[in-house]
Every structure is written in C-alpha cells, then in structure tokens.
Motif scaffolding. Structure first.
Motif, short mmCIF file in Angstrom:
data_model
loop_
_atom_site.label_atom_id
_atom_site.label_comp_id
_atom_site.label_asym_id
_atom_site.label_seq_id
_atom_site.Cartn_x
_atom_site.Cartn_y
_atom_site.Cartn_z
N VAL A 266 0.85 -1.20 0.00
CA VAL A 266 0.00 0.00 0.00
C VAL A 266 0.88 1.24 0.00
N LYS A 267 1.98 1.18 0.78
CA LYS A 267 2.87 2.34 0.84
C LYS A 267 3.48 2.60 -0.55
N MET A 268 3.89 1.50 -1.20
CA MET A 268 4.47 1.65 -2.53
C MET A 268 3.45 2.28 -3.49
N LEU B 142 1.29 7.44 -6.44
CA LEU B 142 0.33 8.54 -6.63
C LEU B 142 0.95 9.88 -6.23
N ARG B 143 1.83 9.83 -5.22
CA ARG B 143 2.42 11.10 -4.75
C ARG B 143 3.36 11.68 -5.81
N GLN C 98 -0.52 5.12 -12.61
CA GLN C 98 -1.39 5.72 -11.58
C GLN C 98 -2.76 5.04 -11.58
N HIS C 99 -3.26 4.81 -12.78
CA HIS C 99 -4.57 4.17 -12.94
C HIS C 99 -4.58 2.85 -12.18
N LEU C 100 -3.55 2.03 -12.41
CA LEU C 100 -3.47 0.72 -11.77
C LEU C 100 -3.33 0.87 -10.25
N ILE D 199 -7.91 11.51 -3.30
CA ILE D 199 -8.78 12.57 -3.82
C ILE D 199 -7.99 13.58 -4.66
N GLU D 200 -6.68 13.64 -4.41
CA GLU D 200 -5.83 14.50 -5.24
C GLU D 200 -5.97 14.13 -6.73
N SER D 201 -6.13 12.80 -6.98
CA SER D 201 -6.18 12.34 -8.37
C SER D 201 -7.45 12.80 -9.08
N PHE D 202 -8.42 13.36 -8.31
CA PHE D 202 -9.64 13.89 -8.96
C PHE D 202 -9.28 15.05 -9.89
N GLN D 203 -8.09 15.63 -9.64
CA GLN D 203 -7.69 16.80 -10.45
C GLN D 203 -7.05 16.37 -11.78
#
Length: 1164
Positions: free
Chosen positions: A759-761, A766-767, A777-779, A804-808
């Motif tokens: 999960v951390k990886m 995403l970060r 990122q999608h995966l 939620i950042e990825s909503f952008q």
C-alpha cells in the motif's frame, strides 16, 4: 416440327390400347414441360379437349397422368381457354357421374393452384365462385388465399346466407359449415371480420341440431376450432360461449346412459373387470363420438391459444376433462388425454419461474385437482387396451413435469399400475418405455422416503426390464435404476431403511449389461453411468466386486464411443464420501485422463479436468508427484481467453495440485515455469470475468502459499503486466481491473506486513505526480480500491486525501479510478471515511459527480453484503441525494437513482415512502429519477423490500402515462426489470399497464424534430429510445408473464409497425417474433401474411454506395436477425398455408447470399 410431333401424340392418345394411351400421355407431359413449347389457337383447343377427355379414361394410371399434364398446360394456354376448361370441370364436378367427380375435383384443384397471374385468377374466380359456393368446398378454399378482401367477403356472406335460410337440405348445410371452417383455415386472420356473422350461427346449429345429425355438430365444432387458432384476436369475445359449448359436448352421448357405478372402491375392481367389458355398450351406427372428439379438439385449441384464461379453465374445464377420462371410445379418450396434457403444458409455460402459490395461481388450482386426477388415471391403468395405458402415463408424465412434488401422497396407489405395465405379458415396448420414463421422473422429483415402503414392488419389474431385448426399454430401465440407487440410500448413514438386500440384485443386473459388448450405444452409456452411481453409493457393500467391475469401467475409457461417459462415472466415484478403494485401477485412470487433456473433443477435456480434480482431492496421497508434473504440463496449454470455462477448470485443478501438502517442491516449480506465464498473459485479456477471474485470483493466492514462490517476484510480474507494450499498445481497462483484483488477493494472502508495504508503494506512485505515466497511476488507484475493500486501511494516514488529489487529473479514466478507489477504501472503514465523502460532496461542487460515484460504490457494496448503515448517515445521504435528483446532467441523475435504489434494499421502510412522495413532484427529472431508483431496487434475490414495495409499485409504474418522455421511458425500464426479476410484483397490474405499454411502441410524430445544420437538415427522433425500451419490455414479459399478454392484440398493429421501424427497434421486434412463433404459434399464424412485407423489406435492404463500414455491418446484423425470425416462423407447422410466406421463402432460396446466411442460422 414440335407441333407435328404433338399431333401424332394426340392421335395415339385416343387409341384403343391402354398402354399406347399411357405412353402417349407421358410423351405429352414431357413435351408440355419443355421450355420452348408454344401452341397456336387451334392446337390449344385440341390439347385442352383431349386432356379433359383423358381424365375420364377407364384406366386409372392414364387419368392420373392427364391430371399431371394440366399443371404445365395451364401456363401455356390463353385466359379464355383456361376459363372454358374450369367451367367444364366444374360442370363435371357438380353434375357428372359419381366415378368422374373425384378426378374432376383433383383436376380443378390442380388448375387453381397453378394459376400464376392475378388477372387470370380474378377471371377464374368470377366464373367459378358462384358455381362452387352452390356445390363444394375444396377448390374455393385453395382459391381463397388469393381472394381479395371484398371477394372473400362476398363468398362468406353467401355461405352465411345459405346457413341462415331455413329451407336448405341438411347435407348442403353441412357442406356450407365445412366450407366456413376450410375458408378460415385458408385465409387465417383475414376471416376475423366475419366472425360476428358466423360464430352465433354455428353455435346455434350446434345446440339446435336434431338428435341424429351428429355430423352437423362435428363440423360446427371443427369450424370453431379453426377460428380459435386462426383468428385469435377477433374470437376473444366469444371464448366463454365456446368454452361452455365444448364442455357440454365433451360428454355428449345421447344413446348411452352412464349408470355404471363410478365410485366403486379401487380394490374390488380387479374381479369386476371381465364382466364389465363383456357388457360394454357398442353400436356401429352411433357416431356421437365424432362430436365428442371435435369438442375435445376445440377445447384444446382454446387452451393453446388463450393462456390468459387459464385460471377460468381450471375452474370450469379441468374437472370435466378429468371426469371424461372414462370415455368409452378409445380414439376420443386419446384426444381427451391430449387436451388435458395441453392444459398442463400451458400451465408450465405460464408459470415458468414462479415459486409462490397463491390461491388464484394455476399451479395451486392444479394441485387441488391432483387426487381426482390420480383416482381417474388409476382406473385407466387397469383398462385392457395398451393405447389407453400409454395415454394415461403421458398425462402422469406431464403432471410430474409441471408440479414436481405433487404425487407424494399417491405413490402407493400408482405402484400397481407401473408394476402391471412392466411385467404384463401383453405389454408392448412402447407402454414399458412410457411407464419407465414416468417412474424415473417421479423418483427424481419426490423425496426418497416416500418410496421406501414400495421399493420391493418397484425394483423387481425394473430390474427385469433391464434384461429386455429392445434397447430403448433397456436404456430407460437403466436410467430408472440410477434414480432407484439414489432413493434406496439417500445418504451415507442410510438409517431408516435397510438397503442391503437390493445392492446385489441391482449390481448383477447392471453388470450383465456393462460387460456385454454387442449392444446399442445408448445402453452402454446408461450402464456405465449407472455403475458409477452404484459404486459411489454402495461401494462399502461391494468390496469383493470392485476388482471385477472397476477394470471394466477403465476398459470403457479406452473406447472412443464410451470414454466421455466413463470419465464422468469416475468423477461420481471419486466424489463419493465412502472413499472407495480404487488402488487396482488408479494409476491407469490417471494416465488415461492425462492423455485426454490433449484431445480435440472439448466436452471430453472439460469432463477430464473435473474428474482429475476430484481424484486428486480424494486420492492425492496415492498418485505421486511425477504424475502431477505431467498433468501440469498438459494444463498449461488449456489456459487462454478463447475458452474461459475451460481456463477456470484448469486453474482450479492447478490450485488443487498446489494445495496438496505432500507434493514435492518440483510441482510448485512446474507451475511457476509452465502455468504462470500463461496466467500472466490471460490477465491482460479484456474478456476475463466471472468464474475464470475468481479461479485466477485463487491461483495467485495458492502460489503465494506454496513455499517456493516469492511474493515480491509475483507482485512485480503482476504490476509489470500492466505496462503498455510496443506491439499491442496499452492494456484494456477491464484488464487493469483484473490485475488490481489479483494484486489485492495476493497481498492479503501474503500477510499484513507485505500488505502494508505494498500500500505504501502504491501511495508513493500517486504522490510522485508524474502525470505522464497515467497507466501506472490508474493501476495504483484500482489496486488501492481492491485492497481497501478487503482490509481496513485507516492505519495509513491521509490515504483518502492522496486518492482525492487524483480527482484533479486531466485523464478521465484516472478520475473514475480515483472515485472507485475512494468508495472502496470507505467500505473497509465506514465510520471513518463515509462522513469524509459526504462532507466533500457538500463542499466540492466541481467534484460532485465523481464523489457520488464513490458514494455509489459504498452503498452497492453494503447492499450486497447485507450490512447496515447508522441512522444518522442514512439521513445525511438521503438529504444529499434528493438534492441532486433534478440535476441537469443525466450521468448525475443515474448515479443518484442507483444510490437511492440500493439504499432502499438496506432501509426499505424509510425509502419507499420517500420515493413515492416524489412521484408527484412537479419536476420531470425528479419523477424519472425515483422511478429508476425503484428499478435498481428490484433485484433477483428475495429482499425485505419486496413486501413493502408490493402495494406501492403501481404509483411508480403508472408514470408510464406521464406527459414527459424521460419519465415514461424510466417507467418502461422499471417495468421491464420487475418483469424479469420479480414478475409477481406486477402480475396484477398488467391488464391496466399493457395497453399503456403498447402505446409507447408507436411512432409519435410530435417527438420527431428537424435540426437545421446549415448545409443540410438532420431529423432527430426523440421517441426512438422509448420505443426500443417498450419492445424490449414486451420481450421480457413474454418470458415471465405470458398468460397476461394477449399476443394477438399485440402483433397487429404494434409488432407489425415495429418490424418496419428504425434499426434499433427492429432488432428486439425480431426477437419477439421468434419467441411468439415458439410460444404462441397460432396467434402468429393467424396474421402471418401481414408480417411478411416488413421482413421482406428488411432482408432486401441495401445500404447506400457511400455508406461507412459501421452502417454496412449494422445492416448485415439486421438481415441476420430478420432471417433468424424467419427461420422461427418456418418451424411453425401450418405456416405453408400462407402464400405470401411461401413467396418470401422462395425469394430467400433464389438469392445465394441470403440462402447461405439462412442456412447457417438454421444450423446454429
């Protein structure tokens, strides 16, 4: 030259020697059939006169040939000559000698059926009709199908007038009635408009005919039967009257008083039987049986064509039919049996898929009649004639199919009938087969304990039937043995019934058949299956016999014809809880099975995988690792997305092999080298779903558990399989979802520590906001969602904010993956994440749609897992959803509706009233949204919402008459879902809803608008989606509520207009037509002519020259779909009476491309 030849032939045709005349007539036939034959006026006269003269030839074979000459002659002579010939024949027919009448009528029929052009047909008609109406029926009816409507009306009016006039001779009246029946059979639905005149006259004749005029009654009933089948729509108002009439005449027997004691006890019948048949009444003069037969057939027509009258038929017709089983005329008795079987079949058709039995449902009404049926049938089984007994078993057979457990209380009384049918010297093989099929069905559908008192009586005749010489009896007896084995020992404990005395007799009977080589394949297969069942059920009592019978089964595996059955038999033995000792054959069996995995036969490979799985689970310790490795090598070639079912079975077998703790490390290694590469290829397939996907997930979990495969290597290979490759481009979205699910299963199998590092990886991916690599990122988002759903991720701080950042993101697929991930993470820990999502929806206007999707994920998962929400959350969610009901965006409204529907499954008492209130909202979008919400709440499984929504559903579905088309479409979709998933919710509303639904199938001009696009205008049909939905809804209703849909009022005009509509509407219409042809053939036959034109237009449609490939493909699909409907129509018996349909089939057979397509569709 040709004419000279003909002149010499004509001379020979009048010679004295009949052989000369025969040969000359044959030569003439050959000449007439030649393409280039032409005749002048003089020759025409000679030809026509001499052929007519030959018709009266004393030698039958000469006159027969002369009739054949007429067919080509009609096409070669002029109109006036043709009319002259028909007039002469007509005169012969009406006024000639008796022996010449027959051939004259055949000749006239030949001429009439060969007339090609409509102009000639009209001439012939005008001259023939008046003469024929006075005289005879047959040729008028063959003309009738080409009559125009007004001529048909004239003919009918003439006949009805003759029927109404009092001074007509009785035989003329009979002929006229026959004529009406024949007319309606020939012209089908076109006769409908004349029923108002004819039906009352016929009913009147039936009831007022003199006592000895049975034929008049018979013909009247036959005509009514024809009306029921051919004009179902127009006859509906007379159905009740006809029902009462048929019931009255079903027992019409004026010369016989039925004073035998009906209800004598069943026991003392045996002694009486001989005296009874000695005093039985017979009278050769008595033809009242014809009336009873006609009444039975008329009633059968009523049952077949009127599913909506079923409940009424049970109340009125069923008791009467059961009572008439005692009919003394055997042919009529068979018709009574057949009529009753039609009633049972119709019950099965109408109530398919319904489980509940309320007091009005046909099944419940049938159940009440069972004791009477059994009592009456038992009496028939004691009759002397074979035909009666066969008929009685057919009735019982159909009864068990429709009501599987209805005979539990009556088994005892039926046993003696079965026993007698099987062991009586006079029994024919046909009777034995019927009795055995019934026994098998009854054993399979009732609980075993019911039969235990009668096993002794049943087993000996069945086992002796296994020794019969006729293979069909033997095969059926073996199938019964299989059921008997299950019944004798329903569970391994076997308490309550001593099965031991039956083990060896059954074994010996089957073994004799199993070892015998020279017999039919069906018998061989049944013996193998039966032996498999026997060994798996009684193996502990057959230890001494196993070394003898198991090798025979192995031997049958070596034979190509019987190997599939033998493989299945070993699967049954392997899954037996008795742990049967297979040591004498196990090695051989495994070797054979492994070889079968290479065979081309798919069914064999499939059965082999199942059998191997069962054998490894049960006998893994005795098989050994070397055999495992060979199996794995064979398995790897079966894993691909071209056959997902086989893939699932192969992967399950792999998991079984790896789960065996005793297996050597080499097995894990073989899997890693051979199967893993195949699995990683498979996971990229966009077709992967269902059972295969589940099997693949289990496969990865099993790989982690098997000691020698590292988690990191597996995870790495999974994640890297999502990388886009230069050859094939990016990976499909479906494939990414599959990979994510496998990653989640893998992490959970590997334990908490591995899971949290993964999960951390993923959050690190995403970060690193490298918006370039979107697939990664999608995966990562999908993986987080899948892991979060299965495990609480709240230990990872701020994970929700990272997602939620990825909503952008600028990419749509990443936004939707993020909303999916957020929803699923919330499922893992509702109390923490649900308030967060709700808060965001309120504050973030721009992200609303995505956040609603996250909320939908939460709600859908909860409704599937039957979890509860806290009350406060429900209040918040509802307030929020109802605020968004009127959103302008359709996407938002759909998500809101799905959320509302799924919450309704969790909290029905709160939601149903809240939704109902909004059905009267002034905003059309709100009304549409709440109806769609109801659609989402009607699911296949039983839910607590069912009883709450049952009384309220009409207020939602009645919005089908709303003035807004969006709302109407929503109501149609909801009705469709209800009909599919819970038909009982809507059964009572259908009489009111159907006319409104049919109304939605019509093209509405006010919904068609023209959009001006400058250089050209574009026509938009806003009603198209609604019409398509309405027809699809009717299609669903035909499956679940056939008894409510009156097909004849739907086909014309609604289905007919749909067949001529837009592409999207035609497709469902073709499906409906195929279904109706199968389920209500009589209603389709009645209007077949009017359906031909739109179908012909569809199959002949050619797209424009400049049409794009998509349009051409769509047109191809449409033609195939129309041909599929035509193939169904062609299967209806009696369809050949429609000339138009014959013409359509001719058109298809002439065009090679159409005929090829039609042929391939018919063989599908």
């Amino acid at each position: 030259m040709a004419n000279l030849a003909i002149t010499s032939i004509l001379e020979k045709m009048t010679g004295k020697d009949k052989d000369y005349r025969y040969m000359a007539t044959s030569d003439l036939l050959n000449e007439l059939n030649k393409e280039g034959f032409r005749a002048d006026a003089d020759l025409e006269i000679k030809l026509s006169n001499i052929v007519l003269q030959q018709l009266d030839d004393a030698a039958g074979d000469v006159s027969g040939l002369a009739v054949k000459c007429l067919a080509p002659l009609v096409k070669k002579v002029s109109e006036t000559r043709l009319v002259e010939m028909t007039n002469k024949l007509c005169d012969k027919l009406l006024n000639g000698k008796d022996q010449h009448r027959d051939i004259a009528s055949i000749a006239l029929k030949t001429i009439v059926s060969e007339v090609t052009t409509s102009a000639v047909a009209q001439c012939v008609l005008v001259s023939l009709s008046p003469q024929l109406i006075k005289g005879i029926t047959s040729p008028v009816t063959s003309l009738a199908s080409s009559l125009s409507d007004d001529l048909l009306a004239k003919a009918t009016v003439e006949v009805v007038r003759n029927l109404r006039s009092k001074g007509v001779k009785p035989e003329m009246t009979r002929t006229n009635i026959q004529m009406i029946g024949a007319l309606s059979r020939a012209v089908g639905y076109r006769f409908g408009s004349h029923l108002g005149d004819t039906v009352p006259v016929l009913i009147n004749y039936c009831t007022s005919a003199s006592e000895n005029d049975e034929e008049l009654r018979e013909y009247s009933l036959q005509a009514l039967e024809s009306f029921l089948l051919r004009c179902p729509r127009d006859i509906s108002s007379y159905c009740d009257e006809i029902l009462h009439l048929t019931l009255e005449y079903l027992s019409y027997d004026p010369n016989f008083t039925d004073n035998m004691e009906e209800d004598t006890d069943d026991e003392n019948h045996e002694e009486e039987e001989d005296d009874e048949s000695a005093t039985e009444y017979t009278d050769d003069e008595d033809v009242s049986w014809k009336v009873r037969r006609a009444a039975a057939k008329c009633l059968a027509a009523l049952i077949v064509s009127r599913p909506e009258m079923l409940s009424k038929l049970y109340e009125e017709a069923c008791p009467k039919l059961i009572d008439r089983f005692k009919e003394r005329e055997e042919n009529v008795k068979m018709d009574v049996f057949n009529t009753f079987i039609e009633l049972l079949r119709q019950t099965g058709n109408v109530t398919k898929g319904q489980t509940d039995m309320n007091e009005l449902s046909p099944r419940w009404l049938l159940k009440q009649e069972v004791p009477k049926i059994v009592k009456s049938i038992n009496r028939q089984l004691r009759e002397k004639t074979i035909k009666t007994k066969v008929g009685a078993f057919s009735v019982l057979k159909e009864l068990v199919v429709v009501l599987p457990d209805c005979l539990a209380d009556h088994i005892g009384s039926l046993i003696s009938g079965i026993e007698k049918a099987l062991s009586d010297k006079s029994s024919t093989s046909n009777l034995k087969i019927e009795a055995l099929i019934f026994t098998r069905l009854v054993l399979a559908s009732h609980s075993p304990s019911v039969f235990h008192p009668y096993i002794k009586a049943l087993s000996s005749p069945v086992l002796s039937a296994v020794g019969e010489r006729y293979y069909k009896v033997t095969a059926e007896a073996l199938r019964v043995c299989g059921e008997l084995v299950r019944v004798v020992r329903p569970n391994i404990e076997g308490y309550g019934f001593d099965f031991k005395p039956y083990v060896h007799p059954i074994y010996n009977a089957i073994m004799t058949r199993l070892t015998n080589q020279d017999q039919d394949q069906e018998v061989k297969e049944c013996a193998i299956s039966c032996m498999g069942l026997l060994v798996s059920t009684f193996g502990d009592n057959l230890r001494a016999e196993l070394p003898a019978c198991l090798p025979v089964l192995v031997d049958r595996m070596g034979n190509e014809i019987t190997r599939l059955t033998a493989v299945k038999a070993f699967a049954v033995i392997a899954t037996s809880p008795l742990n049967i000792d297979l040591s004498c054959v196990l090695e051989h069996v495994i070797a054979e099975l492994t070889a079968f995995l290479r065979k081309a036969n798919r069914a064999l490979r499939q059965a082999t995988l199942g059998t191997l799985n069962s054998l490894i689970v049960a006998y893994g310790d005795k098989i050994g690792s070397s055999a495992y490795e060979i199996i794995i090598v064979e398995l790897s070639s079966l894993i691909s997305d071209s056959d997902l079912h086989m893939t699932a079975l192969a992967l399950e077998l792999c998991c079984t092999l790896m789960a065996d703790k005793r297996a050597s490390p080499n097995v894990g290694l073989a899997v890693r080298n051979k199967v893993l590469p195949q699995a990683l290829t498979l996971i990229k397939s966009s077709l992967l779903q269902g059972q295969a996907l589940m099997a693949l997930q289990n496969f990865f979990a099993a790989l982690v558990y098997s000691a020698n495969t590292s988690f990191d290597a597996l995870l790495d290979s999974l994640l890297s399989s999502a990388k886009p490759s230069p050859q094939s481009g990016g990976v499909a979205k479906q494939a990414l979802c599959s990979i994510a699910q496998c990653v989640a299963v893998l992490c959970l199998a590997a334990g908490d520590q591995k899971c949290s590092t993964t999960v951390k990886m993923l959050t690190d991916i995403l970060r690193d906001d490298s918006s370039s690599n979107s697939a990664k990122q999608h995966l990562a988002l999908l993986c987080l969602g899948e892991i979060g759903r299965r495990k609480d991720l709240s230990s990872h701080a701020h994970i929700e904010n990272i997602v939620i950042e990825s909503f952008q993101s600028p990419f749509e697929e990443i936004k939707s993956a993020a909303s999916y991930a957020l929803g699923n993470i919330a499922v893992g820990n509702l109390s923490k994440y649900l308030p967060f999502i709700l808060d965001q929806i309120d504050n973030q206007q721009k992200k609303q749609y995505l956040l609603l999707h996250s909320l939908k994920e939460v709600i859908v998962r909860q409704s599937v897992d039957k979890a509860e929400f806290q009350d406060s959350s429900v209040e918040k969610i509802l307030k929020l959803l109802f605020n968004h009901c009127e959103s302008e965006e359709e996407g938002v409204r759909n998500v809101v509706a799905e959320c509302l529907g799924k919450i309704a499954l969790i909290e029905p008492a709160k939601l149903v009233p809240a939704l109902k209130v909004r059905t009267t909202s002034p905003a059309a979008f709100t009304r549409a949204t709440v109806v769609i919400a109801v659609k989402y709440s009607i699911v296949e499984r039983p839910e607590k919402i069912d009883e709450i929504i049952y009384p309220e559903i009409s207020s939602f579905l009645m919005l089908i008459k709303d003035h807004d088309r969006h709302v109407r479409r929503a109501a149609v979709l909801a009705l469709s879902t209800a009909a599919h998933n819970k038909p009982n919710l809507i059964k009572g509303l259908l009489p009111e809803l159907l006319p409104l639904l049919y109304d939605q199938t019509i093209v509405k001009q006010e919904l068609i608008r023209t959009v001006d696009l400058g250089p050209f205008k574009h026509i938009v049909d806003d009603g198209l989606e609604l019409r398509k939905a309405a027809f699809e809804c009717v299609d669903t209703l035909l499956d679940s509520c056939l008894d409510q849909v009156n097909p004849s009022s739907f086909i014309v005009p609604y289905l007919k207009s749909g067949l001529d509509d837009h592409y999207d509407v035609k497709m469902p219409c073709h499906l409906i037509l195929s279904k109706l042809a199968d389920k209500c053939p009589s209603a389709v036959l009645a209007v077949l002519d009017s359906l031909v034109d739109p179908l012909l237009k569809t199959i002949n449609f050619k797209p424009k020259q400049d049409a794009v490939k998509q349009e051409v493909d769509r047109n191809e699909d449409m033609i195939r779909s129309a041909l599929r409907a035509i193939a169904s129509l062609n299967r209806i018996s009696g369809g050949d009476c429609s000339l138009k349909f014959k013409h359509l089939m001719n058109e298809i057979s002439k065009s090679s491309t159409l005929w090829e397509k039609y042929h391939s569709i018919r063989n599908e």
